[in-house]
Design a protein around this motif. Structure first.
Motif, PDB file in Angstrom:
ATOM      1  N   ALA A  21      -2.823 -19.589  36.871  1.00 16.87           N
ATOM      2  CA  ALA A  21      -3.484 -18.347  36.451  1.00 16.87           C
ATOM      3  C   ALA A  21      -2.814 -17.772  35.205  1.00 16.87           C
ATOM      4  CB  ALA A  21      -3.473 -17.331  37.587  1.00 16.87           C
ATOM      5  N   MET A  22      -1.499 -17.879  35.121  1.00 20.15           N
ATOM      6  CA  MET A  22      -0.791 -17.377  33.932  1.00 20.15           C
ATOM      7  C   MET A  22      -1.148 -18.205  32.706  1.00 20.15           C
ATOM      8  SD  MET A  22       1.084 -15.381  32.195  1.00 20.15           S
ATOM      9  CE  MET A  22       1.561 -14.260  33.474  1.00 20.15           C
ATOM     10  N   LEU A  23      -1.223 -19.516  32.844  1.00 19.61           N
ATOM     11  CA  LEU A  23      -1.621 -20.354  31.707  1.00 19.61           C
ATOM     12  C   LEU A  23      -3.023 -19.998  31.232  1.00 19.61           C
ATOM     13  CD1 LEU A  23      -0.160 -23.826  32.742  1.00 19.61           C
ATOM     14  CD2 LEU A  23       0.544 -22.410  30.799  1.00 19.61           C
ATOM     15  N   LEU A  24      -3.920 -19.761  32.165  1.00 21.24           N
ATOM     16  CA  LEU A  24      -5.280 -19.354  31.803  1.00 21.24           C
ATOM     17  C   LEU A  24      -5.254 -17.996  31.090  1.00 21.24           C
ATOM     18  CD1 LEU A  24      -8.319 -19.802  31.834  1.00 21.24           C
ATOM     19  CD2 LEU A  24      -8.356 -18.778  34.122  1.00 21.24           C
ATOM     20  N   ARG A  25      -4.450 -17.079  31.595  1.00 18.53           N
ATOM     21  CA  ARG A  25      -4.326 -15.759  30.957  1.00 18.53           C
ATOM     22  C   ARG A  25      -3.771 -15.891  29.540  1.00 18.53           C
ATOM     23  NH1 ARG A  25      -0.696 -10.669  32.849  1.00 18.53           N
ATOM     24  NH2 ARG A  25      -1.592  -9.177  31.404  1.00 18.53           N
ATOM     25  N   LEU A  29      -5.544 -14.732  26.178  1.00 19.06           N
ATOM     26  CA  LEU A  29      -4.867 -13.795  25.276  1.00 19.06           C
ATOM     27  C   LEU A  29      -4.755 -14.362  23.866  1.00 19.06           C
ATOM     28  CD1 LEU A  29      -1.887 -12.219  27.252  1.00 19.06           C
ATOM     29  CD2 LEU A  29      -3.743 -11.001  26.109  1.00 19.06           C
ATOM     30  N   ALA A  30      -4.509 -15.658  23.769  1.00 16.79           N
ATOM     31  CA  ALA A  30      -4.377 -16.300  22.458  1.00 16.79           C
ATOM     32  C   ALA A  30      -5.657 -16.154  21.654  1.00 16.79           C
ATOM     33  CB  ALA A  30      -4.005 -17.771  22.618  1.00 16.79           C
ATOM     34  N   ASP A  31      -6.799 -16.172  22.324  1.00 13.10           N
ATOM     35  CA  ASP A  31      -8.078 -15.994  21.642  1.00 13.10           C
ATOM     36  C   ASP A  31      -8.295 -14.554  21.205  1.00 13.10           C
ATOM     37  OD1 ASP A  31      -8.880 -18.611  21.672  1.00 13.10           O
ATOM     38  OD2 ASP A  31     -10.123 -18.415  23.472  1.00 13.10           O
ATOM     39  N   MET A  32      -7.782 -13.605  21.995  1.00  8.10           N
ATOM     40  CA  MET A  32      -8.010 -12.184  21.692  1.00  8.10           C
ATOM     41  C   MET A  32      -6.925 -11.619  20.777  1.00  8.10           C
ATOM     42  SD  MET A  32      -9.398 -10.741  25.352  1.00  8.10           S
ATOM     43  CE  MET A  32      -7.782 -10.822  26.075  1.00  8.10           C
ATOM     44  N   GLY A  34      -3.121 -12.973  20.025  1.00  5.86           N
ATOM     45  CA  GLY A  34      -2.038 -13.910  20.262  1.00  5.86           C
ATOM     46  C   GLY A  34      -0.651 -13.302  20.271  1.00  5.86           C
ATOM     47  N   ARG A  35      -0.505 -12.146  19.646  1.00  6.91           N
ATOM     48  CA  ARG A  35       0.815 -11.496  19.604  1.00  6.91           C
ATOM     49  C   ARG A  35       1.289 -11.058  20.981  1.00  6.91           C
ATOM     50  NH1 ARG A  35      -0.479  -6.845  15.683  1.00  6.91           N
ATOM     51  NH2 ARG A  35      -2.312  -6.961  16.985  1.00  6.91           N
ATOM     52  N   GLN A  36       0.382 -10.959  21.916  1.00  2.00           N
ATOM     53  CA  GLN A  36       0.740 -10.502  23.261  1.00  2.00           C
ATOM     54  C   GLN A  36       1.113 -11.640  24.211  1.00  2.00           C
ATOM     55  OE1 GLN A  36       1.209  -7.314  24.014  1.00  2.00           O
ATOM     56  NE2 GLN A  36       0.796  -7.022  21.831  1.00  2.00           N
ATOM     57  N   CYS A  37       0.941 -12.867  23.788  1.00  2.00           N
ATOM     58  CA  CYS A  37       1.170 -14.004  24.689  1.00  2.00           C
ATOM     59  C   CYS A  37       2.614 -14.109  25.168  1.00  2.00           C
ATOM     60  CB  CYS A  37       0.754 -15.304  24.010  1.00  2.00           C
ATOM     61  SG  CYS A  37      -1.018 -15.440  23.760  1.00  2.00           S
ATOM     62  N   LEU A  38       3.547 -14.205  24.253  1.00  2.00           N
ATOM     63  CA  LEU A  38       4.936 -14.398  24.667  1.00  2.00           C
ATOM     64  C   LEU A  38       5.509 -13.173  25.388  1.00  2.00           C
ATOM     65  CD1 LEU A  38       6.359 -16.578  21.769  1.00  2.00           C
ATOM     66  CD2 LEU A  38       5.564 -17.263  24.036  1.00  2.00           C
ATOM     67  N   PRO A  39       5.238 -11.943  24.927  1.00  2.00           N
ATOM     68  CA  PRO A  39       5.711 -10.798  25.720  1.00  2.00           C
ATOM     69  C   PRO A  39       5.128 -10.783  27.139  1.00  2.00           C
ATOM     70  CG  PRO A  39       5.134 -10.071  23.519  1.00  2.00           C
ATOM     71  CD  PRO A  39       4.697 -11.506  23.642  1.00  2.00           C
ATOM     72  N   GLN A  61       0.507 -25.498  24.534  1.00  2.00           N
ATOM     73  CA  GLN A  61      -0.923 -25.787  24.461  1.00  2.00           C
ATOM     74  C   GLN A  61      -1.764 -24.532  24.656  1.00  2.00           C
ATOM     75  OE1 GLN A  61      -1.374 -28.950  27.442  1.00  2.00           O
ATOM     76  NE2 GLN A  61      -1.930 -30.325  25.749  1.00  2.00           N
ATOM     77  N   ALA A  62      -1.415 -23.720  25.644  1.00  2.00           N
ATOM     78  CA  ALA A  62      -2.204 -22.531  25.959  1.00  2.00           C
ATOM     79  C   ALA A  62      -2.129 -21.485  24.843  1.00  2.00           C
ATOM     80  CB  ALA A  62      -1.730 -21.921  27.282  1.00  2.00           C
ATOM     81  N   VAL A  63      -0.940 -21.269  24.316  1.00  2.00           N
ATOM     82  CA  VAL A  63      -0.747 -20.197  23.337  1.00  2.00           C
ATOM     83  C   VAL A  63      -1.131 -20.627  21.928  1.00  2.00           C
ATOM     84  CG1 VAL A  63       0.963 -18.668  22.276  1.00  2.00           C
ATOM     85  CG2 VAL A  63       1.041 -19.093  24.734  1.00  2.00           C
ATOM     86  N   PHE A  64      -0.724 -21.827  21.543  1.00  2.00           N
ATOM     87  CA  PHE A  64      -0.898 -22.259  20.153  1.00  2.00           C
ATOM     88  C   PHE A  64      -1.987 -23.306  19.961  1.00  2.00           C
ATOM     89  CE2 PHE A  64       3.515 -20.847  20.675  1.00  2.00           C
ATOM     90  CZ  PHE A  64       3.512 -19.806  19.776  1.00  2.00           C
ATOM     91  N   GLY A  65      -2.611 -23.744  21.044  1.00  2.00           N
ATOM     92  CA  GLY A  65      -3.690 -24.725  20.938  1.00  2.00           C
ATOM     93  C   GLY A  65      -3.214 -26.084  20.466  1.00  2.00           C
TER      94      GLY A  65
END
Length: 150
Positions: A21-25, A29-32, A34-39, A61-65
């Motif tokens: 679920a976190m990977l999906l989130r 987030l990366a699409d909306m 991306g600055r919020q992904c790592l925090p 993969q999830a964050v940076f594609g």
């Protein structure tokens, strides 16, 4: 008191579901924004230690594609730059990446490897250049402070 194997299996499945679920989130987030992904990931790791078992290449993969091969290369490079030899970069976890004993060095090296793959080119010297070459390039104070006296 003996532990129930079924409880352990259920806990493992629940932890896997939370990680998925976190990977999906992170992907969403990366699409909306991306600055919020790592925090978001770091906060989740603070609240749920199961997140620390996520594989770094999957987060990449999830964050940076990134593709799997490039994601594994990022992990391998980060480990090399920090002086570690990983047998299998695919097994590196977020816990390994965020290990506080490194002072953030692994996280910084991983992000640097990703940035270089995405076209970032820093000005100045490579910060992960071999220590031996850096020592040879910087004169010691002993040699520079001596005066030639007849």
């Amino acid at each position: 008191m003996a532990l129930d194997p079924q409880e352990g299996l259920n806990a493992s499945r629940q932890a896997s579901a939370r990680r998925a679920a976190m990977l999906l989130r992170l992907y969403q987030l990366a699409d909306m924004d991306g600055r919020q992904c790592l925090p978001t990931l770091i906060k989740a790791c603070q609240c749920d230690t199961a997140m620390l078992a996520m594989r770094v290449w999957r987060v990449d993969q999830a964050v940076f594609g990134t593709g799997r091969t490039a994601a594994l290369r990022h992990v391998r490079l980060a480990a090399q730059w920090c002086g570690h030899d990983l047998e299998s970069p695919g097994k590196a976890t977020v816990g390994w990446l965020l290990d506080e004993r490194t002072g953030g060095a692994r996280l910084a090296a991983w992000l640097y490897a990703i940035a270089l793959d995405n076209g970032f080119r820093p000005s100045g010297p490579n910060p992960y250049h071999a220590h031996a070459n850096r020592a040879a390039a910087v004169p010691s104070t002993h040699h520079t402070s001596q005066r030639n006296t007849p």
